[in-house]
Design a protein around this motif. Structure first.
Motif, PDB file in Angstrom:
ATOM      1  N   ASP A 154       0.918  -1.224  -0.128  1.00  0.00           N
ATOM      2  CA  ASP A 154       0.237   0.114  -0.086  1.00  0.00           C
ATOM      3  C   ASP A 154       1.015   1.457  -0.078  1.00  0.00           C
ATOM      4  O   ASP A 154       1.301   1.736   1.144  1.00  0.00           O
ATOM      5  CB  ASP A 154      -0.872  -0.048   1.315  1.00  0.00           C
ATOM      6  CG  ASP A 154      -1.916   1.179   1.344  1.00  0.00           C
ATOM      7  OD1 ASP A 154      -1.686   1.849   0.235  1.00  0.00           O
ATOM      8  OD2 ASP A 154      -2.744   1.103   2.108  1.00  0.00           O
ATOM      9  N   ASN A 155       1.094   1.981  -1.104  1.00  0.00           N
ATOM     10  CA  ASN A 155       1.845   2.954  -1.368  1.00  0.00           C
ATOM     11  C   ASN A 155       0.918   4.258  -1.657  1.00  0.00           C
ATOM     12  O   ASN A 155       1.523   5.403  -1.716  1.00  0.00           O
ATOM     13  CB  ASN A 155       2.863   3.021  -2.693  1.00  0.00           C
ATOM     14  CG  ASN A 155       4.069   2.571  -2.265  1.00  0.00           C
ATOM     15  OD1 ASN A 155       4.608   2.680  -1.157  1.00  0.00           O
ATOM     16  ND2 ASN A 155       4.566   1.505  -2.832  1.00  0.00           N
TER      17      ASN A 155
ATOM     18  N   CYS B  25      -0.058   5.276 -15.012  1.00  0.00           N
ATOM     19  CA  CYS B  25      -0.670   4.940 -13.561  1.00  0.00           C
ATOM     20  C   CYS B  25      -2.008   4.748 -13.669  1.00  0.00           C
ATOM     21  O   CYS B  25      -2.852   5.401 -14.613  1.00  0.00           O
ATOM     22  CB  CYS B  25      -0.129   5.944 -12.533  1.00  0.00           C
ATOM     23  SG  CYS B  25      -0.357   5.427 -11.042  1.00  0.00           S
ATOM     24  N   SER B  26      -2.740   3.960 -12.945  1.00  0.00           N
ATOM     25  CA  SER B  26      -4.060   3.788 -12.706  1.00  0.00           C
ATOM     26  C   SER B  26      -4.942   3.591 -13.899  1.00  0.00           C
ATOM     27  O   SER B  26      -4.882   2.497 -14.542  1.00  0.00           O
ATOM     28  CB  SER B  26      -4.764   5.097 -12.052  1.00  0.00           C
ATOM     29  OG  SER B  26      -5.906   4.847 -11.649  1.00  0.00           O
ATOM     30  N   ALA B  27      -5.778   4.248 -14.291  1.00  0.00           N
ATOM     31  CA  ALA B  27      -6.638   4.143 -15.571  1.00  0.00           C
ATOM     32  C   ALA B  27      -5.765   3.553 -16.757  1.00  0.00           C
ATOM     33  O   ALA B  27      -6.295   2.938 -17.633  1.00  0.00           O
ATOM     34  CB  ALA B  27      -7.778   5.214 -15.836  1.00  0.00           C
TER      35      ALA B  27
ATOM     36  N   GLY C 169       2.081   1.050 -11.003  1.00  0.00           N
ATOM     37  CA  GLY C 169       1.531  -0.116 -10.230  1.00  0.00           C
ATOM     38  C   GLY C 169       0.636   0.383  -9.291  1.00  0.00           C
ATOM     39  O   GLY C 169       0.556   0.386  -8.069  1.00  0.00           O
ATOM     40  N   LYS C 170      -0.595   0.776 -10.126  1.00  0.00           N
ATOM     41  CA  LYS C 170      -1.744   1.265  -9.131  1.00  0.00           C
ATOM     42  C   LYS C 170      -3.143   0.507  -9.585  1.00  0.00           C
ATOM     43  O   LYS C 170      -3.936   0.949 -10.395  1.00  0.00           O
ATOM     44  CB  LYS C 170      -1.808   2.610  -9.161  1.00  0.00           C
ATOM     45  CG  LYS C 170      -2.994   2.988  -8.237  1.00  0.00           C
ATOM     46  CD  LYS C 170      -3.361   4.546  -8.190  1.00  0.00           C
ATOM     47  CE  LYS C 170      -4.651   4.904  -7.459  1.00  0.00           C
ATOM     48  NZ  LYS C 170      -5.768   4.437  -8.109  1.00  0.00           N
ATOM     49  N   PRO C 171      -3.259  -0.805  -9.137  1.00  0.00           N
ATOM     50  CA  PRO C 171      -4.493  -1.425  -9.623  1.00  0.00           C
ATOM     51  C   PRO C 171      -5.661  -1.351  -8.661  1.00  0.00           C
ATOM     52  O   PRO C 171      -6.511  -1.896  -8.619  1.00  0.00           O
ATOM     53  CB  PRO C 171      -4.089  -3.035  -9.711  1.00  0.00           C
ATOM     54  CG  PRO C 171      -2.936  -3.202  -8.608  1.00  0.00           C
ATOM     55  CD  PRO C 171      -2.418  -1.868  -8.583  1.00  0.00           C
ATOM     56  N   TYR C 172      -5.546  -0.205  -7.727  1.00  0.00           N
ATOM     57  CA  TYR C 172      -6.384  -0.140  -6.576  1.00  0.00           C
ATOM     58  C   TYR C 172      -7.058   1.392  -6.824  1.00  0.00           C
ATOM     59  O   TYR C 172      -6.729   2.108  -7.540  1.00  0.00           O
ATOM     60  CB  TYR C 172      -5.439  -0.083  -5.458  1.00  0.00           C
ATOM     61  CG  TYR C 172      -4.565  -1.112  -5.363  1.00  0.00           C
ATOM     62  CD1 TYR C 172      -5.159  -2.343  -5.269  1.00  0.00           C
ATOM     63  CD2 TYR C 172      -3.269  -0.835  -5.215  1.00  0.00           C
ATOM     64  CE1 TYR C 172      -4.157  -3.426  -5.017  1.00  0.00           C
ATOM     65  CE2 TYR C 172      -2.461  -1.853  -5.033  1.00  0.00           C
ATOM     66  CZ  TYR C 172      -2.758  -3.144  -5.021  1.00  0.00           C
ATOM     67  OH  TYR C 172      -1.789  -4.322  -4.708  1.00  0.00           O
ATOM     68  N   GLY C 173      -8.185   1.373  -5.939  1.00  0.00           N
ATOM     69  CA  GLY C 173      -9.233   2.755  -5.961  1.00  0.00           C
ATOM     70  C   GLY C 173      -9.659   2.999  -4.743  1.00  0.00           C
ATOM     71  O   GLY C 173      -9.625   2.000  -3.680  1.00  0.00           O
TER      72      GLY C 173
ATOM     73  N   TYR D  64      -0.543  -6.294 -10.299  1.00  0.00           N
ATOM     74  CA  TYR D  64       0.708  -5.664 -10.737  1.00  0.00           C
ATOM     75  C   TYR D  64       1.111  -4.297  -9.980  1.00  0.00           C
ATOM     76  O   TYR D  64       1.346  -3.258 -10.450  1.00  0.00           O
ATOM     77  CB  TYR D  64       0.108  -5.082 -12.214  1.00  0.00           C
ATOM     78  CG  TYR D  64      -1.086  -4.353 -12.507  1.00  0.00           C
ATOM     79  CD1 TYR D  64      -1.106  -2.933 -12.294  1.00  0.00           C
ATOM     80  CD2 TYR D  64      -2.209  -4.869 -12.822  1.00  0.00           C
ATOM     81  CE1 TYR D  64      -2.227  -2.205 -12.780  1.00  0.00           C
ATOM     82  CE2 TYR D  64      -3.428  -4.376 -12.989  1.00  0.00           C
ATOM     83  CZ  TYR D  64      -3.535  -2.898 -13.033  1.00  0.00           C
ATOM     84  OH  TYR D  64      -4.626  -2.268 -13.027  1.00  0.00           O
ATOM     85  N   SER D  65       0.932  -4.649  -8.781  1.00  0.00           N
ATOM     86  CA  SER D  65       1.260  -3.494  -7.766  1.00  0.00           C
ATOM     87  C   SER D  65       2.703  -3.290  -7.948  1.00  0.00           C
ATOM     88  O   SER D  65       3.213  -1.850  -7.337  1.00  0.00           O
ATOM     89  CB  SER D  65       1.031  -3.794  -6.388  1.00  0.00           C
ATOM     90  OG  SER D  65       1.699  -5.100  -5.974  1.00  0.00           O
ATOM     91  N   ASP D  66       3.570  -3.929  -8.444  1.00  0.00           N
ATOM     92  CA  ASP D  66       4.890  -3.710  -8.938  1.00  0.00           C
ATOM     93  C   ASP D  66       4.976  -2.853 -10.147  1.00  0.00           C
ATOM     94  O   ASP D  66       6.027  -2.488 -10.691  1.00  0.00           O
ATOM     95  CB  ASP D  66       5.869  -4.608  -8.572  1.00  0.00           C
ATOM     96  CG  ASP D  66       6.310  -4.974  -7.350  1.00  0.00           C
ATOM     97  OD1 ASP D  66       6.571  -4.043  -6.613  1.00  0.00           O
ATOM     98  OD2 ASP D  66       6.596  -6.086  -6.980  1.00  0.00           O
TER      99      ASP D  66
END
Length: 537
Positions: free
Chosen positions: A127-128, A382-384, A408-412, A439-441
């Motif tokens: 979690d970055n 990043c992201s989208a 590396g941001k598959p999160y929201g 793919y958080s890396d």
């Protein structure tokens, strides 16, 4: 160079109305004043509504939307217990968070430690993207639609002396562009202050004030050095800059046929028409390969990411396919733990969207029906942007990466206000049609992909010696060569030479809050589904 989070380059302000509403007034809280501190019992969690809006210093009046604040008098312990319960209910990795006694922390410190300490395969924190900010500041900036600045996107090579700041690109018709500032120009002085070697707090404060003007109409003198070593001085006045997400659309004639190139900087609603126009030009010119330049695209609207993926792949490959599915924590099942709604997958959107009404129009998007695409990437992709890569891979469209590992941001998140602060704690992860989303890396370009987060392609450093869209610029040149030969360049030393730095010492200048820029302004979540157009029937 600074780490990949600090190097994210997002400068747009775009977030959906529904997300903003979640972050400010108008909650369903029924709290009444309570100055008796709640008691912490390890492992026991009440619903977050028991503590919501009970504030040590409650707000009064109305917010910028005219909604009355729900705050009532409580204690800092109420605020911490709300954070604890909210995390336990909604955080993606709630079971990896230590249940520490809130009384041992300030509110800010307690929130900071309410996250997983687990590491990714590369040794980075899983979690970055865990942070908070003033709700007033958050609402002000996300609701404004424009930002005060010069229209410069900066590459922060070194933030402490000897500092290095290089222009990535300028927005068309922005103050910087009109003043003649171009990609590759390197900053030397600001208002007679030696930007590279300034050593006092006062000088650095003045540099920060000039680089990040708080209002339109602020004028500063900048001295730049061009690629050929010439210096020039120019006064630039800050303005409210409207961004142009799509730039440098062109069709390149190659031995492999017509290749389309499009620079795409942000998934914000104003970018939709540029994408449509660009892809229509590619269709009209029978483009059979596409280079999508998202090296500085930090994300944005997930629905637009779905639209873009459709325009690449076309109807036959996307029909009845899933673009992305949102997964919440392991105790939520098929229910969104924040909204209570049933989780629905995002399909490949085939039509234009009216962003004022969140409705599809009757206009079908142009599409290329490609089975392969080249994506130019850096740590700022990043992201989208990553969702497009992942979504296309989910339906077996080959994605070739040229550049560097993505962020590396598959999160929201669902930004959540409580007692004057808006909190961002990861609540969901996006996965593609093959249920891959780890793919958080970041996605890594490699000649011989082995793992799921590795893609075919070439590691090539960003090249500031050429304008974006120039066929000899290192990333684009590598993509064009790969299209013809399936091989990577032998060397990229020319491209990396300008980024070599000596050891940095002294006071660091401010950099944009990378997490804030890439997540708050460009949150990929839309909390309201896109609707069919209202026919009046």
């Amino acid at each position: 160079m600074i780490n990949k989070l600090e190097s994210l380059r997002l400068f747009f302000i775009a977030i959906t109305t529904s997300v903003v509403l979640l972050s400010c007034g108008g909650s369903n809280s029924t709290a009444t004043s309570d100055t008796n501190e709640p008691t912490w019992v390890a492992g026991e969690f009440l619903d977050d509504s028991e503590y919501k809006d009970l504030c040590e210093s409650p707000r009064t009046g109305s917010d910028s939307n005219g909604d009355t604040f729900d705050d009532v008098l409580g204690t800092s312990m109420h605020e911490k217990m709300w954070l604890r319960s909210w995390t336990n209910q909604t955080y993606l990795w709630y079971d990896e968070v230590d249940d520490n006694d809130p009384s041992l922390f300030t509110v800010d410190a307690f929130f900071t430690q309410l996250r997983t300490e687990q590491l990714t395969a590369s040794g980075s924190f899983k979690d970055n993207f865990h942070f908070s900010q003033s709700t007033e500041e958050y609402n002000l900036r996300t609701q404004s639609g424009v930002s005060s600045g010069y229209g410069i996107s900066w590459e922060f090579v070194a933030t402490s002396s000897p500092r290095r700041l290089i222009v990535q690109y300028t927005e068309p018709n922005s103050p910087a562009a009109l003043a003649g500032v171009v990609r590759g120009d390197e900053l030397e002085m600001i208002d007679n202050i030696d930007f590279i070697n300034a050593s006092t707090e006062a000088e650095v404060d003045d540099i920060n004030a000039a680089l990040f003007p708080s209002d339109a109409g602020e004028t500063y003198n900048f001295v730049f050095t061009t690629l050929n070593g010439e210096s020039y001085s120019v006064d630039i006045t800050s303005a409210n800059v409207e961004l142009q997400p799509v730039q440098n659309v062109k069709v390149i004639d190659s031995p492999m046929g017509n290749i389309g190139y499009l620079q795409f900087n942000s998934f914000i609603s104003s970018g939709q028409q540029g994408l449509i126009d660009g892809f229509q030009e590619f269709v009209d010119n029978n483009v059979n390969e596409l280079v999508l330049d998202m090296r500085y695209n930090g994300g944005g609207l997930l629905a637009m990411a779905s639209q873009l993926a459709y325009m690449v792949a076309g109807a036959s490959q996307t029909n009845n396919q899933i673009f992305e599915t949102t997964q919440f924590n392991n105790k939520s099942g098929t229910t969104n733990p924040v909204t209570g709604d049933t989780v629905q997958a995002t399909p490949f959107y085939t039509r234009e969207i009216d962003w004022d009404t969140y409705q599809f129009t009757s206009e079908t998007l142009p599409s290329l029906d490609l089975t392969r695409i080249f994506v130019l990437t850096t740590g700022s992709t990043c992201s989208a942007s990553e969702a497009v890569i992942n979504g296309l891979r989910g339906i077996d469209v080959e994605v070739v990466l040229i550049g560097d590992t993505t962020c590396g941001k598959p999160y929201g998140f669902y930004p959540q206000d409580n007692c004057s602060t808006t909190y961002f704690t990861i609540q969901f992860q996006g996965v593609n049609a093959k249920e891959f989303g780890e793919y958080s890396d970041g996605f890594k370009p490699t000649a011989t992909p082995t793992f799921d987060d590795e893609l075919p392609g070439c590691n090539v450093s960003d090249d500031f010696s050429k304008l974006l869209g120039d066929e000899s610029e290192s990333l684009l040149a590598a993509a064009l060569n790969y299209s013809e030969t399936s091989e990577c360049p032998v060397s990229t030393q020319l491209a990396t030479s300008r980024l070599r730095t000596t050891e940095n010492i002294g006071i660091a200048i401010k950099t944009p809050n990378a997490v804030l820029e890439s997540i708050v302004f460009e949150n990929k979540l839309i909390t309201e589904p896109i609707q069919e157009p209202d026919t009046g029937i």
